[in-house]
Design a protein around this motif. Structure first.
Motif, PDB file in Angstrom:
ATOM      1  N   TYR A   1      14.102 -50.790 -94.558  1.00  0.00           N
ATOM      2  CA  TYR A   1      13.456 -50.281 -93.663  1.00  0.00           C
ATOM      3  C   TYR A   1      14.068 -49.857 -92.553  1.00  0.00           C
ATOM      4  O   TYR A   1      14.454 -50.644 -91.937  1.00  0.00           O
ATOM      5  CB  TYR A   1      12.449 -51.315 -93.063  1.00  0.00           C
ATOM      6  CG  TYR A   1      11.402 -51.943 -94.195  1.00  0.00           C
ATOM      7  CD1 TYR A   1      10.194 -50.936 -94.571  1.00  0.00           C
ATOM      8  CD2 TYR A   1      11.482 -52.974 -94.496  1.00  0.00           C
ATOM      9  CE1 TYR A   1       9.221 -51.440 -95.508  1.00  0.00           C
ATOM     10  CE2 TYR A   1      10.421 -53.548 -95.383  1.00  0.00           C
ATOM     11  CZ  TYR A   1       9.301 -52.641 -96.163  1.00  0.00           C
ATOM     12  OH  TYR A   1       8.362 -53.260 -96.857  1.00  0.00           O
TER      13      TYR A   1
ATOM     14  N   ASN B   1      11.920 -67.619 -93.564  1.00  0.00           N
ATOM     15  CA  ASN B   1      11.226 -66.582 -92.969  1.00  0.00           C
ATOM     16  C   ASN B   1      12.046 -65.048 -92.926  1.00  0.00           C
ATOM     17  O   ASN B   1      13.287 -65.064 -92.718  1.00  0.00           O
ATOM     18  CB  ASN B   1      11.003 -66.827 -91.647  1.00  0.00           C
ATOM     19  CG  ASN B   1       9.798 -67.751 -91.496  1.00  0.00           C
ATOM     20  OD1 ASN B   1       9.803 -68.618 -91.091  1.00  0.00           O
ATOM     21  ND2 ASN B   1       8.610 -67.614 -92.220  1.00  0.00           N
ATOM     22  N   GLY B   2      11.510 -63.912 -93.402  1.00  0.00           N
ATOM     23  CA  GLY B   2      12.121 -62.929 -93.313  1.00  0.00           C
ATOM     24  C   GLY B   2      12.894 -62.559 -94.618  1.00  0.00           C
ATOM     25  O   GLY B   2      13.979 -61.539 -94.399  1.00  0.00           O
TER      26      GLY B   2
ATOM     27  N   GLY C   1      12.172 -61.674 -97.473  1.00  0.00           N
ATOM     28  CA  GLY C   1      12.036 -60.576 -98.144  1.00  0.00           C
ATOM     29  C   GLY C   1      11.032 -60.733 -99.346  1.00  0.00           C
ATOM     30  O   GLY C   1      11.053 -59.976-100.251  1.00  0.00           O
ATOM     31  N   LYS C   2      10.726 -62.216 -99.364  1.00  0.00           N
ATOM     32  CA  LYS C   2       9.797 -62.196-100.487  1.00  0.00           C
ATOM     33  C   LYS C   2       8.270 -61.537-100.529  1.00  0.00           C
ATOM     34  O   LYS C   2       8.280 -60.879-101.420  1.00  0.00           O
ATOM     35  CB  LYS C   2       9.195 -63.739-100.192  1.00  0.00           C
ATOM     36  CG  LYS C   2      10.301 -64.734-100.024  1.00  0.00           C
ATOM     37  CD  LYS C   2       9.855 -66.245 -99.987  1.00  0.00           C
ATOM     38  CE  LYS C   2       8.959 -66.395 -98.639  1.00  0.00           C
ATOM     39  NZ  LYS C   2       9.789 -66.258 -97.425  1.00  0.00           N
ATOM     40  N   SER C   3       7.801 -61.284 -99.447  1.00  0.00           N
ATOM     41  CA  SER C   3       6.682 -60.569 -99.519  1.00  0.00           C
ATOM     42  C   SER C   3       6.855 -58.904 -99.933  1.00  0.00           C
ATOM     43  O   SER C   3       6.021 -58.443-100.441  1.00  0.00           O
ATOM     44  CB  SER C   3       5.844 -60.512 -98.104  1.00  0.00           C
ATOM     45  OG  SER C   3       5.479 -61.893 -97.835  1.00  0.00           O
ATOM     46  N   THR C   4       7.982 -58.621 -99.197  1.00  0.00           N
ATOM     47  CA  THR C   4       8.495 -57.092 -99.517  1.00  0.00           C
ATOM     48  C   THR C   4       8.629 -56.977-100.948  1.00  0.00           C
ATOM     49  O   THR C   4       8.073 -56.116-101.553  1.00  0.00           O
ATOM     50  CB  THR C   4       9.551 -56.961 -98.648  1.00  0.00           C
ATOM     51  OG1 THR C   4       9.387 -57.051 -97.285  1.00  0.00           O
ATOM     52  CG2 THR C   4       9.961 -55.336 -98.939  1.00  0.00           C
TER      53      THR C   4
ATOM     54  N   ARG D   1       5.144 -56.884-102.606  1.00  0.00           N
ATOM     55  CA  ARG D   1       4.498 -55.636-102.424  1.00  0.00           C
ATOM     56  C   ARG D   1       5.057 -54.422-103.461  1.00  0.00           C
ATOM     57  O   ARG D   1       4.568 -53.560-103.986  1.00  0.00           O
ATOM     58  CB  ARG D   1       4.732 -55.134-101.282  1.00  0.00           C
ATOM     59  CG  ARG D   1       3.722 -55.968-100.005  1.00  0.00           C
ATOM     60  CD  ARG D   1       3.352 -55.313 -98.837  1.00  0.00           C
ATOM     61  NE  ARG D   1       4.852 -54.925 -98.105  1.00  0.00           N
ATOM     62  CZ  ARG D   1       5.416 -55.897 -97.316  1.00  0.00           C
ATOM     63  NH1 ARG D   1       4.865 -56.764 -97.051  1.00  0.00           N
ATOM     64  NH2 ARG D   1       6.307 -55.288 -96.703  1.00  0.00           N
TER      65      ARG D   1
ATOM     66  N   GLU E   1       2.655 -67.324-100.938  1.00  0.00           N
ATOM     67  CA  GLU E   1       2.389 -68.525 -99.890  1.00  0.00           C
ATOM     68  C   GLU E   1       1.011 -69.326 -99.958  1.00  0.00           C
ATOM     69  O   GLU E   1       0.408 -68.999 -98.825  1.00  0.00           O
ATOM     70  CB  GLU E   1       2.887 -68.042 -98.582  1.00  0.00           C
ATOM     71  CG  GLU E   1       4.344 -67.906 -98.590  1.00  0.00           C
ATOM     72  CD  GLU E   1       4.878 -67.610 -97.124  1.00  0.00           C
ATOM     73  OE1 GLU E   1       4.288 -68.216 -96.043  1.00  0.00           O
ATOM     74  OE2 GLU E   1       5.715 -66.986 -96.990  1.00  0.00           O
TER      75      GLU E   1
ATOM     76  N   HIS F   1       8.042 -71.228 -98.383  1.00  0.00           N
ATOM     77  CA  HIS F   1       9.420 -71.607 -97.871  1.00  0.00           C
ATOM     78  C   HIS F   1       9.747 -73.125 -98.003  1.00  0.00           C
ATOM     79  O   HIS F   1      10.488 -73.749 -97.160  1.00  0.00           O
ATOM     80  CB  HIS F   1       9.540 -71.007 -96.540  1.00  0.00           C
ATOM     81  CG  HIS F   1       8.510 -70.421 -95.667  1.00  0.00           C
ATOM     82  ND1 HIS F   1       7.210 -71.090 -95.549  1.00  0.00           N
ATOM     83  CD2 HIS F   1       8.178 -69.108 -95.342  1.00  0.00           C
ATOM     84  CE1 HIS F   1       6.634 -70.506 -94.799  1.00  0.00           C
ATOM     85  NE2 HIS F   1       6.840 -69.133 -94.715  1.00  0.00           N
TER      86      HIS F   1
ATOM     87  N   GLU G   1      17.685 -66.011 -90.708  1.00  0.00           N
ATOM     88  CA  GLU G   1      17.709 -64.741 -89.896  1.00  0.00           C
ATOM     89  C   GLU G   1      17.285 -65.295 -88.592  1.00  0.00           C
ATOM     90  O   GLU G   1      17.597 -65.076 -87.544  1.00  0.00           O
ATOM     91  CB  GLU G   1      16.747 -63.956 -90.269  1.00  0.00           C
ATOM     92  CG  GLU G   1      17.045 -62.684 -89.910  1.00  0.00           C
ATOM     93  CD  GLU G   1      16.354 -61.575 -90.774  1.00  0.00           C
ATOM     94  OE1 GLU G   1      16.101 -60.515 -89.982  1.00  0.00           O
ATOM     95  OE2 GLU G   1      15.771 -61.781 -91.838  1.00  0.00           O
TER      96      GLU G   1
HETATM   97  N1  LIG Z   1       6.851 -52.386 -93.052  1.00  0.00           N
HETATM   98  C1  LIG Z   1       7.900 -53.095 -92.456  1.00  0.00           C
HETATM   99  N2  LIG Z   1       8.775 -52.231 -91.472  1.00  0.00           N
HETATM  100  C2  LIG Z   1       9.861 -52.613 -91.164  1.00  0.00           C
HETATM  101  N3  LIG Z   1      10.542 -53.932 -91.677  1.00  0.00           N
HETATM  102  C3  LIG Z   1       9.708 -54.838 -92.342  1.00  0.00           C
HETATM  103  C4  LIG Z   1       8.336 -54.185 -92.964  1.00  0.00           C
HETATM  104  N4  LIG Z   1       8.136 -55.010 -93.803  1.00  0.00           N
HETATM  105  C5  LIG Z   1       8.864 -56.224 -93.814  1.00  0.00           C
HETATM  106  N5  LIG Z   1       9.991 -55.789 -92.918  1.00  0.00           N
HETATM  107  C6  LIG Z   1      11.182 -56.612 -92.611  1.00  0.00           C
HETATM  108  O1  LIG Z   1      11.809 -57.090 -93.822  1.00  0.00           O
HETATM  109  C7  LIG Z   1      12.161 -58.392 -93.830  1.00  0.00           C
HETATM  110  C8  LIG Z   1      11.787 -59.219 -94.919  1.00  0.00           C
HETATM  111  O2  LIG Z   1      10.483 -59.219 -94.624  1.00  0.00           O
HETATM  112  P1  LIG Z   1       8.990 -60.028 -95.584  1.00  0.00           P
HETATM  113  O3  LIG Z   1       7.858 -60.088 -94.867  1.00  0.00           O
HETATM  114  O4  LIG Z   1       9.410 -59.491 -97.020  1.00  0.00           O
HETATM  115  O5  LIG Z   1       9.850 -61.695 -95.403  1.00  0.00           O
HETATM  116  P2  LIG Z   1       9.240 -62.756 -96.256  1.00  0.00           P
HETATM  117  O6  LIG Z   1      10.479 -63.556 -97.171  1.00  0.00           O
HETATM  118  O7  LIG Z   1       7.884 -62.596 -96.853  1.00  0.00           O
HETATM  119  O8  LIG Z   1       9.119 -63.763 -94.783  1.00  0.00           O
HETATM  120  P3  LIG Z   1       8.009 -65.013 -94.643  1.00  0.00           P
HETATM  121  O9  LIG Z   1       8.577 -66.232 -95.285  1.00  0.00           O
HETATM  122  O10 LIG Z   1       8.241 -65.109 -93.081  1.00  0.00           O
HETATM  123  O11 LIG Z   1       6.774 -64.471 -95.054  1.00  0.00           O
HETATM  124  C9  LIG Z   1      11.692 -58.854 -92.544  1.00  0.00           C
HETATM  125  O12 LIG Z   1      12.929 -58.745 -91.529  1.00  0.00           O
HETATM  126  C10 LIG Z   1      10.847 -57.851 -91.926  1.00  0.00           C
HETATM  127  O13 LIG Z   1      10.793 -57.832 -90.500  1.00  0.00           O
END
Ligand SMILES: Nc1ncnc2c1ncn2[C@@H]1O[C@H](COP(=O)(O)OP(=O)(O)OP(=O)(O)O)[C@@H](O)[C@H]1O
Ligand SMILES: [Mg+2]
Lengths: 356, 256
Positions: free
Chosen positions: A11, A36-37, A39-42, A45, A153, A185, A296
Motif C-alpha cells: 500500500y 497487530n498490523g 498483514g493477516k487480514s490483508t 482479503r 479473529e 494474535h 510494529e
Molecule cells: N487499505 C489499506 N491501505 C493502506 N494500508 C493498509 C490497508 N490495509 C492494511 N494496511 C496496512 O497494512 C498493514 C497490515 O494490515 P492488516 O490489517 O492486514 O494487519 P493484521 O495482521 O490483520 O492486523 P490486526 O491483528 O490488527 O488485525 C498495516 O500496517 C495496515 O496499516
C-alpha cells in the motif's frame, strides 16, 4: 487447500504482505498468527480476491478465486462480523448470499439453527450484540457447506462460552476433513485450537510449523528459586555444575533441572529457600520473542506493572491485547499458562436463543 | 456464476431494506403532490399571463413540476442502493459471494433501475392525470399529440436520474460525498447555470435540463434549445453512461 506463492501486497510505501509462500492443508486447523498490523487480514482479503496482490499468487484448490463457480460452495469466510447491512434481517442477509450462489433457501434455516440464531432470524442485524453478529457472520461462512473455511479473529470480543463454541466448531469442521484457516494474535488461543501454525510479522513469514513442534521447541521449563542467602546459593549451584540465571526481583531461574534435586541440594548445604517452584514458560512468550523484531506497535516499556494502561501512540486497538504476560524481563506468569476453561456443560453456545 | 442468481440476490437485498420504500415513496408523493399544487396555482394565474406566455402554456409539463423536488429522493435512492454496500462493509461480503464485479454491479443496477422505472412510470401517469384534473379547462389530454411521449418520458427521466446517481455513488463510494455532490448539482448548480444568460448555453447540456425536454409538449415561443425531446433524453443517457462506465472501471480496478 489454499496455496500462496510469493504473495505480496504493497500500500504505497507500506509492505503489508511481503512474499508469503505457504500452503493451508485440509483436515486440520491452521492457525495464522501475527501481532497487530502483521498483514493477516490483508492476506485473507487477497485469498478472497478482494484485494489485488502487488505480486505473487494465491490459489484455492488450484484455481483463482474469481474463477470459482459459486465460490461460497468452495470457501466460506468470516472477515469482519460487521460486514453486513444493519437494516437487513439475519434471514434476508443470509438469503441474498444463498441466492447469489444458487444455494437452496432451506440451507439458510439450517445454518441459522447451527449458530443458534433461529429465534432472532427476522430481527435486524443492527440490534445484534457483538457475539450475535459474529455468529451471523459464521452462519454466512457455513452457508455453502464449503470444504474450506476461513475466519479472521473469530473470537475477538466474545465471552468464554462463545470462544469455547467457536473453538469446538473449528475442530469439528477440520475433523470432517475440511480446510480451516483461522487468524489470531493470541498464541494461547491457537495452542488450544490449531494443529498447524503459520506465524507472520510485518508481512513476512516467521514460522510455518506444526503446533506440536512449536510447543516442543518453544516451551521452556525451568525452576524458580528465591533465597535470603542468595550468594551462597549461587556458589552451591555453581559448584554442582548448575547454571542459574538472575531473573530480577531477587529470583534465580534454573533451566533443565528438577525441583526435587535443587531442593535437596539446598538442604544439604543448609540454605533457606523462600521459593522453589517449577515453571513453564508460556507459548505467548515464545511467540512474542519470535515476533519481537517485527512488532510494529510497541507499547512503551517502563510501565510493565500495568501493560494495559499503555497508550502507544498510533497503535490501533489495545496495545497490550496480544500478550497475556508482561514483556520480557518481568516475572513469568506462574503455573501452566494454558489451562482450558471449564466446558460449559451440555448447553451449547447460543442455546438460550433457541429457547427464545 | 449465473447472472440470474445474482439478480435474484440483489432483488432480495433491495426489498429487505427500509430505505428503498421511503426513498421511492417520497419521490412519488413529492412529485405528485407538488405537481398538483403547481397545476392549481397555474390555473388560477392563467388569466394574468401575457399572450406569449399563454401560447407557451404547457399543461403536461406543468403537472410534472414536482419532479424538480421529487428527483432528489430518487438521487438518494440511487446513492443508497450502491453506497450502502460500502458504508456498512457489506461490499466485502458481497464481492466474496460474487467475485465477478461486472456481474455484481450490473445485476444490482438492473434491479434498482427496473424498480425506479416502475415507480417513475406510475408516478408520472398519476402526476399527469391528477395535474390535468386540477388544471380544468386548460388541461391536456393523453391522446393529444406528444402527450403520451411526455408522460412515459417522465418515467424515463426519473429512472435515468436514479441510474446516474448509482454510477456516481459507485465511483465515490461514500454516501455523504455522493449526496453532497449530486444534491447541489441538481438543485442549485443546474438551476443557476440555466438562469444566467451567459451560462445558459452550457446549462442546456446538463443531464436534468437536457433530459426534462422529453416532458415538454408545447415548445416555448422564443425557444432556442438546439435539440428535441429525444435528443435531450439522448444527452442525458450519455451522462448516465459516462457515470456508469466510470463506476464500473473503478470498481473493477480498486481493492474492495
Ligand atoms: N487499505 C489499506 N491501505 C493502506 N494500508 C493498509 C490497508 N490495509 C492494511 N494496511 C496496512 O497494512 C498493514 C497490515 O494490515 P492488516 O490489517 O492486514 O494487519 P493484521 O495482521 O490483520 O492486523 P490486526 O491483528 O490488527 O488485525 C498495516 O500496517 C495496515 O496499516
Ligand atoms: Mg486484522
Amino acid at each position: 487447500m489454499i496455496e500462496l506463492e510469493g504473495l505480496t501486497k504493497r500500500y504505497g510505501e507500506k509492505m503489508a504482505v511481503n512474499h508469503l509462500t505457504f500452503t493451508v492443508r485440509p483436515g486440520i486447523v491452521t492457525g495464522f498468527l501475527g501481532p497487530n498490523g502483521a498483514g493477516k487480514s490483508t492476506t485473507m482479503r487477497m485469498m478472497l480476491g478482494l484485494d489485488r496482490p502487488t505480486a505473487g499468487d494465491v490459489r484455492i484448490d488450484g484455481q483463482h478465486y474469481d474463477r470459482l463457480k459459486d465460490p461460497l460452495r468452495y470457501i466460506g469466510a468470516l472477515l469482519d462480523a460487521k460486514a453486513m447491512h444493519g437494516g437487513r434481517s439475519a434471514f434476508n442477509h443470509l438469503l441474498c448470499l444463498a441466492q447469489s450462489n444458487g444455494i437452496p433457501r432451506g440451507r439458510v434455516d439450517e445454518v441459522l439453527d447451527t449458530v443458534g440464531l433461529t429465534s432472532v432470524a427476522r430481527k435486524k442485524a443492527k440490534g445484534f450484540s457483538l457475539g450475535m453478529g459474529q455468529r451471523l457472520g459464521i452462519a454466512g461462512a457455513l452457508l455453502g457447506d464449503p470444504r474450506i473455511l476461513m475466519f479472521d479473529e473469530p473470537v475477538n470480543g466474545l465471552d468464554p462460552e462463545g470462544i469455547h463454541w467457536i473453538r469446538n466448531l473449528m475442530k469439528s469442521l477440520a475433523a470432517q476433513g475440511r480446510t480451516v484457516f483461522v487468524s489470531s494474535h493470541l498464541m494461547s488461543e491457537m495452542a488450544l485450537t490449531a494443529d498447524h501454525l503459520v506465524v507472520i510479522g510485518q508481512g513476512r513469514l516467521l514460522a510455518d510449523t506444526s503446533m506440536a513442534d512449536f510447543i516442543r521447541q518453544n516451551s521452556r521449563s525451568y525452576v524458580r528459586l528465591r533465597s535470603p542467602q542468595r550468594e551462597r546459593l549461587l556458589d552451591v549451584l555453581h559448584g554442582a555444575g548448575v547454571t542459574a540465571v538472575e531473573a530480577g526481583g531477587g529470583t534465580l531461574e534454573v533451566d533443565g533441572s528438577k525441583s526435587e534435586y535443587l531442593g535437596e541440594l539446598a538442604a544439604e548445604h543448609g540454605i533457606v529457600l523462600h521459593e522453589l517452584s517449577p515453571q513453564q514458560a508460556s507459548l505467548e512468550e515464545a511467540f512474542m520473542q519470535l515476533t519481537a523484531e517485527s512488532v510494529e506497535y510497541h507499547a512503551h516499556s517502563g510501565t510493565v506493572d500495568d501493560p494495559g494502561a499503555d497508550g502507544a501512540p498510533g497503535a490501533p486497538g489495545a496495545p497490550g491485547a496480544w500478550g497475556t504476560g508482561p514483556a520480557e524481563g518481568a516475572s513469568r506468569p506462574p503455573g501452566p499458562p494454558q489451562s482450558p476453561p471449564p466446558p460449559p456443560g451440555s448447553s451449547s453456545w447460543g442455546s438460550d436463543w433457541k429457547k427464545g | 456464476m449465473a447472472a440470474t442468481q445474482v439478480v435474484r440476490s440483489e432483488w432480495t437485498k433491495i426489498r429487505s431494506v427500509a430505505s428503498t420504500v421511503w426513498t421511492l415513496g417520497l419521490a412519488a408523493v413529492v412529485t405528485v403532490a407538488l405537481g398538483v399544487l403547481i397545476s392549481w396555482f397555474s390555473k388560477n394565474e392563467f388569466d394574468k399571463l401575457s399572450d406569449n406566455e399563454k401560447l407557451s402554456f404547457d399543461p403536461t409539463f406543468i403537472s410534472f413540476a414536482g419532479m424538480s423536488l421529487g428527483q432528489l429522493a430518487l438521487i438518494v435512492f440511487g446513492v443508497l442502493v450502491v453506497s450502502n454496500e460500502y458504508s456498512t462493509g457489506m461490499i466485502r461480503t458481497s464481492l466474496a459471494a460474487v467475485p465477478q464485479r461486472g456481474t455484481f454491479l450490473f445485476s444490482k443496477m438492473a434491479v434498482a433501475t427496473c424498480l425506479a422505472f416502475a415507480v417513475g412510470l406510475i408516478t408520472s401517469f398519476v402526476a399527469f392525470f391528477l395535474g390535468q384534473s386540477v388544471l380544468g379547462v386548460h388541461k391536456a389530454s393523453i391522446g393529444d399529440s406528444g402527450v403520451l411521449r411526455a408522460v412515459i418520458g417522465g418515467g424515463l427521466y426519473m429512472t435515468l436520474i436514479a441510474v446516474f446517481s448509482m454510477g456516481v455513488a459507485t465511483m465515490l463510494r461514500s454516501p455523504m460525498l455522493s449526496l453532497g455532490i449530486l444534491m447541489p448539482f441538481f438543485f442549485l448548480i443546474s438551476a443557476i447555470l440555466g438562469n444566467v444568460s451567459a451560462t445558459k448555453k452550457f446549462g442546456q447540456f446538463l443531464p436534468d435540463q437536457a433530459g426534462s425536454k422529453i416532458m415538454q409538449v408545447v415548445t416555448p415561443v422564443d425557444d432556442d434549445v438546439p435539440y428535441g425531446p429525444w435528443g435531450g433524453l439522448g444527452i442525458m443517457v450519455l451522462w448516465v453512461l459516462v457515470a456508469v462506465v466510470g463506476g464500473y472501471v473503478l470498481l473493477k480496478r480498486r481493492d474492495a
